[in-house]
Scaffold this active site. Sequence first.
Site, PDB file in Angstrom:
ATOM      1  N   ASP B 452     -52.371 110.258  44.609  1.00 30.14           N
ATOM      2  CA  ASP B 452     -51.536 111.441  44.584  1.00 30.14           C
ATOM      3  C   ASP B 452     -52.160 112.438  45.556  1.00 30.14           C
ATOM      4  O   ASP B 452     -53.296 112.261  45.981  1.00 30.14           O
ATOM      5  CB  ASP B 452     -51.579 111.981  43.152  1.00 30.14           C
ATOM      6  CG  ASP B 452     -50.792 113.246  43.012  1.00 30.14           C
ATOM      7  OD1 ASP B 452     -49.730 113.329  43.618  1.00 30.14           O
ATOM      8  OD2 ASP B 452     -51.255 114.140  42.282  1.00 30.14           O
ATOM      9  N   LYS B 453     -51.420 113.454  45.923  1.00 26.69           N
ATOM     10  CA  LYS B 453     -52.014 114.400  46.853  1.00 26.69           C
ATOM     11  C   LYS B 453     -52.528 115.647  46.137  1.00 26.69           C
ATOM     12  O   LYS B 453     -53.729 115.891  46.084  1.00 26.69           O
ATOM     13  CB  LYS B 453     -50.982 114.809  47.917  1.00 26.69           C
ATOM     14  CG  LYS B 453     -51.552 115.696  48.997  1.00 26.69           C
ATOM     15  CD  LYS B 453     -50.484 116.328  49.836  1.00 26.69           C
ATOM     16  CE  LYS B 453     -49.786 117.474  49.137  1.00 26.69           C
ATOM     17  NZ  LYS B 453     -50.587 118.684  49.047  1.00 26.69           N
ATOM     18  N   THR B 454     -51.580 116.383  45.573  1.00 29.78           N
ATOM     19  CA  THR B 454     -51.956 117.680  45.025  1.00 29.78           C
ATOM     20  C   THR B 454     -52.888 117.508  43.832  1.00 29.78           C
ATOM     21  O   THR B 454     -52.569 116.778  42.911  1.00 29.78           O
ATOM     22  CB  THR B 454     -50.705 118.437  44.582  1.00 29.78           C
ATOM     23  OG1 THR B 454     -49.723 118.260  45.576  1.00 29.78           O
ATOM     24  CG2 THR B 454     -51.013 119.887  44.367  1.00 29.78           C
ATOM     25  N   GLU B 553     -47.471 131.025  48.656  1.00 33.61           N
ATOM     26  CA  GLU B 553     -47.021 132.401  48.620  1.00 33.61           C
ATOM     27  C   GLU B 553     -48.046 133.271  47.919  1.00 33.61           C
ATOM     28  O   GLU B 553     -48.344 134.374  48.354  1.00 33.61           O
ATOM     29  CB  GLU B 553     -45.674 132.469  47.907  1.00 33.61           C
ATOM     30  CG  GLU B 553     -44.979 133.762  48.153  1.00 33.61           C
ATOM     31  CD  GLU B 553     -43.481 133.623  48.028  1.00 33.61           C
ATOM     32  OE1 GLU B 553     -43.046 133.236  46.933  1.00 33.61           O
ATOM     33  OE2 GLU B 553     -42.778 133.910  48.993  1.00 33.61           O
ATOM     34  N   THR B 730     -46.733 111.069  47.188  1.00 31.42           N
ATOM     35  CA  THR B 730     -46.705 112.454  46.747  1.00 31.42           C
ATOM     36  C   THR B 730     -45.277 112.934  46.601  1.00 31.42           C
ATOM     37  O   THR B 730     -44.368 112.442  47.260  1.00 31.42           O
ATOM     38  CB  THR B 730     -47.468 113.358  47.728  1.00 31.42           C
ATOM     39  OG1 THR B 730     -47.273 114.704  47.346  1.00 31.42           O
ATOM     40  CG2 THR B 730     -46.993 113.159  49.138  1.00 31.42           C
ATOM     41  N   ASP B 732     -44.592 115.825  47.352  1.00 33.40           N
ATOM     42  CA  ASP B 732     -44.523 116.896  48.328  1.00 33.40           C
ATOM     43  C   ASP B 732     -43.590 116.563  49.472  1.00 33.40           C
ATOM     44  O   ASP B 732     -43.157 115.440  49.633  1.00 33.40           O
ATOM     45  CB  ASP B 732     -45.924 117.113  48.915  1.00 33.40           C
ATOM     46  CG  ASP B 732     -46.431 118.462  48.515  1.00 33.40           C
ATOM     47  OD1 ASP B 732     -45.606 119.338  48.240  1.00 33.40           O
ATOM     48  OD2 ASP B 732     -47.662 118.631  48.477  1.00 33.40           O
ATOM     49  N   LYS B 869     -43.151 106.081  42.450  1.00 33.78           N
ATOM     50  CA  LYS B 869     -44.577 105.826  42.633  1.00 33.78           C
ATOM     51  C   LYS B 869     -44.963 104.533  41.951  1.00 33.78           C
ATOM     52  O   LYS B 869     -45.629 103.673  42.517  1.00 33.78           O
ATOM     53  CB  LYS B 869     -45.407 106.974  42.026  1.00 33.78           C
ATOM     54  CG  LYS B 869     -45.370 108.258  42.814  1.00 33.78           C
ATOM     55  CD  LYS B 869     -46.309 109.271  42.173  1.00 33.78           C
ATOM     56  CE  LYS B 869     -46.324 110.565  42.959  1.00 33.78           C
ATOM     57  NZ  LYS B 869     -47.318 111.505  42.472  1.00 33.78           N
ATOM     58  N   ASN B 892     -46.947 113.452  36.565  1.00 31.20           N
ATOM     59  CA  ASN B 892     -46.102 112.668  37.458  1.00 31.20           C
ATOM     60  C   ASN B 892     -46.819 111.424  37.971  1.00 31.20           C
ATOM     61  O   ASN B 892     -46.218 110.560  38.583  1.00 31.20           O
ATOM     62  CB  ASN B 892     -45.620 113.528  38.631  1.00 31.20           C
ATOM     63  CG  ASN B 892     -46.769 114.203  39.313  1.00 31.20           C
ATOM     64  OD1 ASN B 892     -47.884 114.204  38.807  1.00 31.20           O
ATOM     65  ND2 ASN B 892     -46.542 114.740  40.493  1.00 31.20           N
ATOM     66  N   ASP B 893     -48.092 111.349  37.732  1.00 32.75           N
ATOM     67  CA  ASP B 893     -48.835 110.171  38.174  1.00 32.75           C
ATOM     68  C   ASP B 893     -49.023 109.167  37.046  1.00 32.75           C
ATOM     69  O   ASP B 893     -49.531 108.073  37.272  1.00 32.75           O
ATOM     70  CB  ASP B 893     -50.221 110.585  38.688  1.00 32.75           C
ATOM     71  CG  ASP B 893     -50.122 111.643  39.753  1.00 32.75           C
ATOM     72  OD1 ASP B 893     -49.281 111.478  40.640  1.00 32.75           O
ATOM     73  OD2 ASP B 893     -50.865 112.630  39.685  1.00 32.75           O
TER      74      ASP B 893
END
Lengths: 368, 1243
Positions: B452-454, B553, B730, B732, B869, B892-893
């Site tokens: 995963d990335k984040t 942000e 990901t 993303d 995934k 989510n993983d």
Amino acid sequence: MMASGYNAKEEDGHHSGAPGNGGAGAVKSKKPDNTAFKQQRLPAWQPILTAGTVLPAFFVIGLIFIPIGIGLFVTSNNIKEFEIDYTGIEASSPCYNCAQNYSWNSTSSCTCKVPFTLEQPFESNVFMYYGLSNFYQNHRRYVKSRDDSQLNGDLTSLKSPSKECDPYRTSDGLPIAPCGAIANSLFNDTLELYHLSNGTRTAVVLMKKGIAWWTDKHVKFRNPGGNDNLTLAFQGTSKPVNWKTPVFELDPNDPDNNGFINEDFIVWMRTAALPTFRKLYRIIQKKVDAPTLASGKYELEVSYNYPVRSFDGRKRVILSTISWMGGKNPFLGIAYITVGSVCFFLAVVLLIIHHKYDNRCSSADIPN
Amino acid sequence: MSQRQRADSTGSLGPDDEVMPYSDDETDDELDASSEGEPEEPPEHQPGAQPPVDTRASDLGWSVKSNDRAYHQLPEFQRKVFLFIKKSKYSGNGIKTYKYNALTFIPLNLFEQFKRVANLYFLGLLILQIIPAITTLPWYTTLVPLVLVLTITAVKDLADDLARHRMDKEINNRKTEVLLDGGFQETKWMDMQVGDVVRLKKNDFVPADILMLSSSNPNSLCYVETAELDGETNLKFKFALKITDEKLQQEHQLAQFEAMIDCEEPNNRLDKFTGTMQWSRHSYPVDLDNILLRGCKIRNTDVCHGLVIFAGADTKIMRNGGKTRFKRTTIDILMNYMVYAIFALLILVALGLAIGHGFWYKHIGSLAWYLYDGKTYGSLYRGFLSFWGYIIVLNTMVPISLYVSVEIIRLGQSKFINWDLQMYYAEKDTPAKARTTTLNEQLGQIEYIFTDKTGTLTQNIMAFKKCNIGGKTYGNPMTAKGVPLDRGKPVDFGWNPYADPKFEFMDHSLVACIRSQQDQETLEFFKLLSLCHTVMVEHKEGELVYQAASPDEGALVTAARNFGFVFLNRTQDTITIKELDHEATYQVLALLDFNSDRKRMSVILKFPDGRIRLYCKGADTVIYERLSPHSLHQETTQTSLDIFANETLRTLCLCYKDISQAEWDAWSRKHTAASIATRDRDAALDQVYEQIENDLLMIGASAIEDKLQDGVPEAIANLAKADIKIWVLTGDKKETAENIGFSCQLLTDNMKIHYGEDVNEKLRVRQALRRNVAPTFGNKKKPAEPFFPEAGKNALVITGGWLNEILYEKKKKRRRLRLRRLGRRTLPASPTDGQPINDFEKEMRQVDFVDMACECEAVICCRVTPKQKANVVSLVKKYKKAVTLSIGDGANDVNMIKTADIGVGISGQEGMQAVMSSDYAFAQFRYLERLLLVHGRWSYIRMCKFLRYFFFKNFAFTLVHFWFSFFNGFSAQVAYEDWFITLYNVCYSSFPVLLVGLMDQDVNDKLSLKFPKLYIPGQKGELFNFKKFFISLFHGIFVSLIIFFIPYGAFLQTMGQDGEAPSDYQSFAVVTASSLIITVNLQISLETSYWTFVNCFAVLCSMAIYFGIMFDIHSAGIHVIFPAYFTFTGTASNALRQPYLWLTIILTVGISLLPVICLQFLSATIWPSVGDKVQRNRKKYEMEAEEEKRPPTFQRGGGSRRSGYAFSHSRGYADLISSGRSIRRRPTVAGGARNSIREGENI
């Protein structure tokens, strides 16, 4: 040379600092202990097989094995051994008639005389063995078929032997002592040795004691109820089916060799490992002045009781002297010499191979 | 929906690229069960398609009545559980994960254990041994080891279950206020029921799936943190229905609340909920925005009320847990096959020997009067009995203690992982944790890593790193005077009372510039940052707390805050900021929100002095198209954007535009018209936005660093050297994912990156080619030509939408579904050449895709759903037969973690979902390197060594009986004493090999890390496979042969040195046993490459124990006590005092070992493996490692020109801010907006 070394105690991983929470010991940290065991860096010796260790090892093993082998071989060859087969298979054999006519039911024993000549004199103590071939004393059912409690003098086992003894457990409603197939098939030929010199026939004195292991005679085998009166002790038991005399009459003259502690019986009860085997029968004590058995003519008188023809068995008598390594057996000596030579040869081959290929390993470039 | 339509209309990549295609999170098991009842398919991407969630009456099988517990016990809701016992279909809120209680432990655990074939086998054996006709070994030879094995396993199971009991108890006893008898009362979670009204406080965990009724916030909003569910740390909001918000604020109102909720049956979809509420003869629709899911945490909301809809096992999070797949390692599977092979061998050997016995009996045995046993069995029947006898005698070929020893070793390996200091993360006090103890050696065989990335590769922390203002770049370490520094010293923001202490910035000159208030553009830059955003602010104990829709942000606003432009407050139409020394309030005229197509957001403000100005920030590509030709700094900004991009920073361009009152009035009318449009309102709005966002003037660019975790690029590089392929999966966006790919060195500039269309083209060509040659079926084995014939490295960057095409209809299970659908609808009309037309071709296309992807150095899949995934992982598992590892941190993983052979969770974060379903958990991605290259490799090598040796040792032990058979009439007589057979595996030979399995190291950890190539034998499974097994088998046969025949030769016609009973069975047994013990113990010494004092001790001890026990058992004393059990009296002392027998033993051992030494030496000399080389030169390398430091850090950048834009931003809270909730009332519009916020496009 062994490539070896001790792992120096490495410095801690980069997280040596304690977590910054609270004072010392205030908050229990989950940080693992920094011990050599838990961090898998116990001091250790890491040997690998290198030419420096393997080649000398092979040479040294060769160097050690070959002399041992030669020693064994020479010793074995120096042992005098004489063997006669008296089964009586061939018609020319003196025991042919006995072998043919034998049955368990015959009451009179058949005797045969086997002449033989010793070419060389036997020095020192001479051991007399009987040998059986094709006799499966190591068969599972046969090996089991005994009651060690009974043989150890246990009175309850005497009266009710173990089930393992079947079908030689009881006869005519009485418990058999000693029970089981081993005891039942006790070797019962009687062998006597006569020296024939100048027409006279002198009996060679055969010692019948001292042929069993001390532990067997004194620990494993014991007569029930002490040795005072064996007839009484064995009252209420029956003799093994094939036996002609009950157990307490195995050696009526010597109470120390009678009943379960009869040495012939003990020797028989120690079952053989292989279907061809020898068992010690008598010992001929060495004489002070003359060879124990001088060279010359001898006669073996066999009272032929033990049937082996039905299963193609053979019966032999062996006379042998003994060395520090036991009886005559060239096998071990030859084996040692062979292995030692192979080691030597291998060492040379490995040396050549090592010289040819060594650069493969020491060219230490590992693609990364 | 309109958003999707737009994406298609802009004609981006075939299928929609930006939107997650669908997100059904069903696990495969449930797919099975539900495929019949749920004819709903993943939503298509046709423009204007119906929303996927259509509320059909049949779906609503779940009704909940508020404040009425009795209702849910009504007979119509009863469900038959077992015979006549019925239970309500509504679960209580207690959870139960434990397996046993005090009463059921022993029977259930024994039952579980005897489900194992090996244990059952030994039970059968035990029964055989009791049958007198065939018993060849006494019962204790099997019972003792079996009891030992069962006890060890039972103790382990007990410990596990106790831990589960504790966990359950802890959770079930949490307290929440429930409305009972007209008032709120503290109640344990386990006592809550469906239909209860509950009151939750700030920072409470939500105890069940709850329909929100009201909260203390205006409009009954409620913020929740969903970290436990999806790992995202930014807050989501939920709100109550308007009607309940108005009427259910007070306790007495709640007590009289009587409504009926009809909704869908419990399911596992976290993103879907449909239902209606009937209350006082009105009906209100209810959807996911009104539902608080179990596992969330209430934030920023003092009190909120809700109605329990699903409790306990029915809750979505529990449903999502799925069944934990039982994972097994390849070694496990191999080992089982080998045990079967041994079974087969055992039966064959026993059969052969039984036949032998039959013949022997016929020709010899039946003639031997001394063997008469009083039975009249024929030779056939005797052969049959002998068969079973041999099954018993040779049973030790199947090592009874194998499984339990393997368990012990794995447990030890896991402990070593837990204890590893170098995988301990001090900052969060998190040690590594092996959560399963059954997979360790598989860690040494990993070929593919899916990450995963984040939160896994990155820290999910955005840091404002650099900026370019008016053509001047700030951010490199610099003093206030502008002199460059080598090492940055963070700027001191002490002058600013609002400064966030965590913010770091290295460039002192920028602060100097601001404080002097000379440069208008610099001030404008930060003013923009503090005004143009959708961040919400909260004043908490005098501190400012920002709630941003995305961390990007948040980083920008925080930066502005530290530089003196502090965002203080916002109302529906004003923003108040503190500009250095004075506060100013701006009127917000319009907020042109961000979305992923616009890639920009703007705000139109009326200044206190009446000016109207538009501030805009967005992607460079989008902004540059809209810049005024008069705009300054275009060139210089572009240059620094390129530099930022090469430093893998995420860039945004900032610009402004002054608007005249007349212009505003004109635009404002259009805006209002568009915002009340009923059809395609979003598209209309976008068009209107487009009209005002032009002629912009550039201020500068910001550069944010998506902070990687420490050591990620190094770890990835090292893993790549070990031939491990790394795929990033990901949720993303493409830009973000690619950006991270570059920053962690997964992608490099010399790689050719292939995107979806490119790949499609190649697949299509391949497909067409195959179709042309399809009739020739013969040559299946033809090696496939590479997809990328050109030299050089390749990388693949694909998106979920595209992936969907490949994965679509992946499973056979779905075929029936598809057929049903075919009846209703025609196929998607694109029968161009190369499109798969049937299942076979679809499968071939999957194979092609996997082949292609595996040719690439790196694969990045972005915008993929959790389901996808998992599908990607199983695709690789299926077609590559490779060992896979997934690593992730969020819910989510979970799916992919469960699917992969090994799942790793990043612990120490907020969410625990990933960790709970993982097999290994640690705090930092970089520990993966150590886990695989050190622990995995060691575990694999140790396990292989252990197994090879273990099989060997039992063959060598058992087959002696086989050789002996030829000399004892095949009578199943054993070659050893019974007690020796009983204790051989337990006492005499297992400790040294267990220690090797636990502690052996061929090279130490540093060299393992230094030479990642050492990992490759594990991937290829070179150290343990059928070949190695047969080598062990032959080695065992060889040794058994020697151990039998050398003593045989020696015993054949010899006698003892004192002439006594020279060749008896018992002495023979002692000689073979002693030779065996010495041989196997020296053999393990040869295999041991890491000799600690423990090993030394164990080897010596094993031999000492053997001799000790033997002399005891053969002693006079024990015979006198148990004459029937210990029959070898005096054998040891009599036999072992003969030099001749010692010479026999020495020769036997020598012949058994010398060939092995010779072969080992030869193979290491002629075909040295990498491991051999490293070992040979170990000292040298250790010296080198000592000297050299870690290789210099990776160079970044190589001069490519690519956009650094990557804004992990979803549609912000703009709707919420500017329009209150009125917009959200309309369901058609709500679809798009809701999805984007909820799914949080920055997973």
